[in-house]
Structures are given as C-alpha cells and as structure tokens.
Scaffold this motif. Structure first.
Motif, PDB file in Angstrom:
ATOM      1  N   VAL A  54      47.635  42.950  37.352  1.00 31.65           N
ATOM      2  CA  VAL A  54      46.617  42.778  38.386  1.00 31.65           C
ATOM      3  C   VAL A  54      46.434  41.283  38.588  1.00 31.65           C
ATOM      4  N   PHE A  55      46.611  40.828  39.829  1.00 30.89           N
ATOM      5  CA  PHE A  55      46.593  39.399  40.105  1.00 30.89           C
ATOM      6  C   PHE A  55      45.193  38.895  40.437  1.00 30.89           C
ATOM      7  N   LYS A  56      45.090  37.570  40.522  1.00 31.31           N
ATOM      8  CA  LYS A  56      43.801  36.918  40.791  1.00 31.31           C
ATOM      9  C   LYS A  56      43.223  37.393  42.118  1.00 31.31           C
ATOM     10  N   ASN A  57      44.063  37.474  43.114  1.00 26.24           N
ATOM     11  CA  ASN A  57      43.633  37.947  44.427  1.00 26.24           C
ATOM     12  C   ASN A  57      44.239  39.317  44.678  1.00 26.24           C
ATOM     13  N   ALA A  58      43.441  40.212  45.248  1.00 25.15           N
ATOM     14  CA  ALA A  58      43.917  41.564  45.526  1.00 25.15           C
ATOM     15  C   ALA A  58      45.181  41.507  46.379  1.00 25.15           C
ATOM     16  N   THR A  59      46.207  42.242  45.950  1.00 24.15           N
ATOM     17  CA  THR A  59      47.499  42.235  46.660  1.00 24.15           C
ATOM     18  C   THR A  59      47.759  43.627  47.221  1.00 24.15           C
ATOM     19  N   LEU A  60      47.051  43.944  48.276  1.00 23.46           N
ATOM     20  CA  LEU A  60      47.192  45.249  48.916  1.00 23.46           C
ATOM     21  C   LEU A  60      47.980  45.107  50.210  1.00 23.46           C
ATOM     22  N   PHE A  61      48.722  46.147  50.566  1.00 29.71           N
ATOM     23  CA  PHE A  61      49.440  46.161  51.831  1.00 29.71           C
ATOM     24  C   PHE A  61      48.470  46.538  52.942  1.00 29.71           C
ATOM     25  N   PRO A  62      48.258  45.644  53.914  1.00 31.61           N
ATOM     26  CA  PRO A  62      47.208  45.873  54.922  1.00 31.61           C
ATOM     27  C   PRO A  62      47.429  47.101  55.797  1.00 31.61           C
ATOM     28  N   ALA A  63      48.676  47.507  55.964  1.00 28.71           N
ATOM     29  CA  ALA A  63      48.945  48.659  56.834  1.00 28.71           C
ATOM     30  C   ALA A  63      48.721  49.999  56.135  1.00 28.71           C
ATOM     31  N   MET A  64      48.568  49.956  54.806  1.00 27.74           N
ATOM     32  CA  MET A  64      48.378  51.188  54.033  1.00 27.74           C
ATOM     33  C   MET A  64      46.907  51.367  53.672  1.00 27.74           C
ATOM     34  N   PHE A  73      46.057  41.328  33.253  1.00 25.96           N
ATOM     35  CA  PHE A  73      45.039  40.971  34.235  1.00 25.96           C
ATOM     36  C   PHE A  73      44.976  39.452  34.347  1.00 25.96           C
ATOM     37  N   ASP A  74      45.318  38.911  35.515  1.00 22.17           N
ATOM     38  CA  ASP A  74      45.308  37.467  35.716  1.00 22.17           C
ATOM     39  C   ASP A  74      44.056  37.070  36.500  1.00 22.17           C
ATOM     40  N   GLU A  75      43.011  36.699  35.788  1.00 19.66           N
ATOM     41  CA  GLU A  75      41.731  36.297  36.390  1.00 19.66           C
ATOM     42  C   GLU A  75      41.304  37.248  37.513  1.00 19.66           C
ATOM     43  N   PRO A  76      41.157  38.528  37.214  1.00 18.61           N
ATOM     44  CA  PRO A  76      40.884  39.501  38.272  1.00 18.61           C
ATOM     45  C   PRO A  76      39.508  39.371  38.916  1.00 18.61           C
ATOM     46  N   LEU A  77      38.595  38.629  38.298  1.00 16.67           N
ATOM     47  CA  LEU A  77      37.240  38.509  38.842  1.00 16.67           C
ATOM     48  C   LEU A  77      37.021  37.188  39.573  1.00 16.67           C
ATOM     49  N   ALA A  78      38.045  36.368  39.667  1.00 13.33           N
ATOM     50  CA  ALA A  78      37.911  35.071  40.335  1.00 13.33           C
ATOM     51  C   ALA A  78      37.499  35.256  41.787  1.00 13.33           C
ATOM     52  N   GLY A  79      36.530  34.470  42.235  1.00  8.23           N
ATOM     53  CA  GLY A  79      36.111  34.515  43.631  1.00  8.23           C
ATOM     54  C   GLY A  79      35.006  35.497  43.935  1.00  8.23           C
ATOM     55  N   LEU A  80      34.627  36.332  42.970  1.00  2.00           N
ATOM     56  CA  LEU A  80      33.550  37.292  43.190  1.00  2.00           C
ATOM     57  C   LEU A  80      32.220  36.671  42.780  1.00  2.00           C
ATOM     58  N   ASP A  81      31.128  37.099  43.446  1.00  4.12           N
ATOM     59  CA  ASP A  81      29.824  36.574  43.051  1.00  4.12           C
ATOM     60  C   ASP A  81      29.396  37.196  41.726  1.00  4.12           C
ATOM     61  N   GLU A  82      28.292  36.693  41.179  1.00  6.75           N
ATOM     62  CA  GLU A  82      27.899  37.058  39.815  1.00  6.75           C
ATOM     63  C   GLU A  82      27.682  38.560  39.648  1.00  6.75           C
ATOM     64  N   LYS A  83      27.019  39.183  40.605  1.00  9.72           N
ATOM     65  CA  LYS A  83      26.741  40.616  40.476  1.00  9.72           C
ATOM     66  C   LYS A  83      28.023  41.437  40.542  1.00  9.72           C
ATOM     67  N   LEU A  84      28.894  41.105  41.499  1.00 11.15           N
ATOM     68  CA  LEU A  84      30.153  41.837  41.622  1.00 11.15           C
ATOM     69  C   LEU A  84      31.030  41.628  40.393  1.00 11.15           C
ATOM     70  N   ARG A  85      30.994  40.407  39.836  1.00 12.47           N
ATOM     71  CA  ARG A  85      31.767  40.123  38.623  1.00 12.47           C
ATOM     72  C   ARG A  85      31.285  41.021  37.493  1.00 12.47           C
ATOM     73  N   ALA A  86      29.971  41.116  37.344  1.00  5.67           N
ATOM     74  CA  ALA A  86      29.412  41.927  36.260  1.00  5.67           C
ATOM     75  C   ALA A  86      29.778  43.386  36.427  1.00  5.67           C
TER      76      ALA A  86
END
Length: 405
Positions: free
Chosen positions: A81-91, A158-171
C-alpha cells in the motif's frame, strides 16, 4: 503467513546516491514491524526493495526462508500500500479491489466473496460501486488497502499510508489498520515518519537515519534504553534535553557529572550501569547527558538553579528554563513562571541517559528493567558517528550532501 529477513542490504543508486547501508533485520511471522525515520532515512527504499520494485546493490531478502532477492514482484506473495492511493480512475471500488484476484484467474465467486468481506472490514460496503473521484481521501486509501487485503498474500507492506490525511482521518484509518492486522493474523511491515503512529502500532520498531539502522526494539525499550543519542532524541515528545560537554569527576566514593551551569551526583544505578566509568572519571573525556523533560521539574528545593526562559505553561505541562547561556532545558511544570524568575530544578537521575560524545553510543548497559523481545535484532549495536561518515565516503553520498559541493 510469513517471516521476513533482510541480510546485508546495501542500495546505491546509479547517480551515486547512497540510500541504504548494511541493513539487517527480521520480521517474525504475524508481527507488526514499523520502520521509523525522517525524510531520506531509507524507509521507503527498504519497502520497495522487499517488494521487488527496485533492485538491491548487494545483500539478500528472504521471505519464509526463501531467497527472493532476484524474484519478480509478482512471485513474492506480498502486497504493498503506497503513500498515495493508487486507484484506477475508470474503475469503481469493487473492480479496483478485485483487479489483483482477476489477474490471477480467481473465480468470480471467490472475487465477490473476498471483496465483500474486505469492504465490510474497511467500512467500504456502501462505496463499492463508486468511482475514485467520488471518494474522500480516506476512502481512497481504504480502497487501496482493500485491494491488498483481498489477495491474502503472505506479507503486507505499508509505505506511509496515512500521509496527507488530517488528524481525525489518520486516527480512524490507523485504528482500521490495527484491527485489520488482528483479523488477518498476518505479517505487516509499515513505514512512517510519525512517532505517535510508530509507538502505537509497532510490536517492534526499526529506527533509521540516513540509510543506517540505529536500533531495532520494542517501543518501551527504545524509550528507556536508547542505543545512541539519535534514538534518544527521536523517541519522546517533547524531545530529550541534551547536556553537552559534560565531564565525569570522582570525589571519594561519589561520581559527579559536571557541566556548565551545574552538576549531578550520579546515583548508584547509573554508576553500576556505566561499565567504563573509570575510563571517563577525571580523564577529560566528554560525555553527553540526556534528561527527558518528564524526568525533571521545577521544585523549590531543586539543586540545579535556572531562570524561567519561556515560563508559560500553555496546557501541555512543560516550560523552558535557562541553566546557563548554552543550556536551555524543557522541564515539567504545573503553573506559570514569569520570564526571568529564578527556579530550582529537580531531576530523577535514576533515569539519566549517558552517551559518548565522540561515538554517539550509549555508555549504559541494560539492567533488569529491560524487557527482551526474544529476537536477535535487539542486540544490534549501531555504527559510531565516525563509522557512519566512513561508510558514507565509501558507498556514495546523499543528495543533500551532493548539493553542498
């Protein structure tokens, strides 16, 4: 599930940038191992090497005792799981999560069952047929985790999967990952620069700095028995107070640590742990003391004299006091002190940390308070400061060092 072992891993990029030097550690089957370090510490590079996304310069990687150093990523039976979500936008979410299973020719019955179970665990049941653009940042990352989960690999990275999220979402997402580990009964290796995350979730923590392993141990042992000054600095908030240019002086049966602005009489438990104290006493060799803010407080009867520098307790229970022009300490306090107020400081010296100034290594052996993890990594001794510099000269330079030339 899976065990993991890294043996003598070095990574030098073609540019000459050294990323990792002689990395050795193990993750036991079903362990939650955290790799903690700041920017350019090498933590993400380690995960990419384990996953097979980058090649090692030398050394070996073993999963379940099998050497996978040269194996293709698809043959390593792991998910990342990467730092930034890597989803295919068309799916939609369902198809993104199902993609790995379908590539492995799993039946649609298996695909549907695993995706629905993972979606329930991750709170994505109502989002399965939405496209990524309709998801929140946290939902996107949950979907990325879900794609890793449905494959049921031996090992999760898991490579920094919570990076970029605010405190509540991180928790919220951190709790999800903790619960996921418990339910999957799997081996997790998780990288982060966030100290709170590392100490909350890790059964053990690998502390990294500039590509060098500093220590591998449980969160409690890292705090109480740091292998060097860097680990002491990193593990703790507020950070440890360092008292530099300290000399050990013997007076009869007593040993004192003398520094600009004061002195400490070393208690018996510190003297007994200080194996080479005779080499330092009255020798002129300097040591660095470490005093954690929670172990020193304002006290009317405190022998160490200081002046309140930033004496306002803003609710976190700490304030700053100046012991000497070169020494300002963060200390525990329960009330406000006007700037310039003379105060006494009392320290719990039984919890004192002592490091060699030249090597950076601890001078205190472990005592009965140390809780063994049962794994050999706990006995790892980091390189001295000079050894790190020598290895850097031999194996290449970091980017920031190249810029300075």
């Amino acid at each position: 599930m899976a065990s993991l072992k890294l043996s003598g891993i070095n990574k030098v990029f073609p540019s000459g940038e050294r990323a990792l030097y002689n990395v050795n550690f193990e993750a036991a089957d079903r362990e939650f191992l955290v790799i903690l370090g700041g920017e350019s510490s090498g933590k993400s590079t380690i995960l990419r090497l384990i996953a097979g996304l980058d090649d090692v310069s030398s050394g070996n990687i073993f999963i379940d005792g099998k050497d996978v150093t040269e194996a293709e990523p698809k043959d390593r039976e792991l998910s990342m799981v990467f730092k930034n979500a890597t989803l295919f936008p068309a799916m939609n979410v369902f198809d993104n999560m199902a993609m790995g299973l379908r590539q492995r020719k799993a039946s649609e019955a298996v695909v549907e069952e695993r995706v629905k179970v993972a979606a329930e665990i991750l709170g994505l049941t109502d989002s399965l047929f939405r496209k990524p653009k309709a998801l929140t940042s946290a939902e996107k990352q949950r979907a990325s985790i879900g794609r890793a989960v449905v494959r049921e690999p031996k090992l999760y990275l898991f490579d920094e999967p919570l990076a970029g999220l605010d405190e509540k979402l991180r928790a919220d997402l951190l709790n999800t990952i903790i619960n996921l580990h418990a339910r999957m009964n799997a081996t997790f290796v998780y990288s982060t620069k966030n100290l709170s995350e590392a100490l909350t979730i890790g059964t053990r923590v690998v502390v990294m700095k500039d590509g060098f392993v500093q220590q591998i141990d449980t969160p409690a042992n890292l705090y109480d028995y740091p292998a060097n000054a860097y680990v002491a600095f990193l593990i703790g908030s507020p950070t440890v107070n360092f008292i530099y240019k300290t000399k050990i002086v013997r007076e009869g049966d007593l040993y004192k640590a003398v520094f600009a602005g004061g002195e400490f009489v070393l208690p018996e438990n510190i003297v007994s742990r200080f194996e080479k104290i005779a080499e330092y006493a009255d020798s002129g060799k300097e040591v660095t003391l470490g005093v954690r803010p929670e172990d020193i407080s304002i006290s009317a009867g405190g022998a160490l004299k200081a002046k309140a520098e930033n004496g306002t307790n803003v609710g976190n229970g700490y304030c700053e006091c100046k012991v000497s022009p070169a020494l300002i300490m963060t200390v525990s306090c329960d009330k406000d002190c006007a700037r310039g107020t003379e105060v006494g400081l009392e320290a719990d010296l039984s919890r004192l940390l002592v490091f060699d100034t030249e090597t950076g290594l601890t001078l205190l052996k472990r005592d009965k308070g140390y809780q063994p993890s049962g794994l050999p990594d706990a006995d790892y001794i980091p390189l001295t400061l000079e050894e790190e510099r020598a290895a850097t000269r031999k194996f290449g330079v970091k980017k920031d060092q190249k810029k300075k030339r």
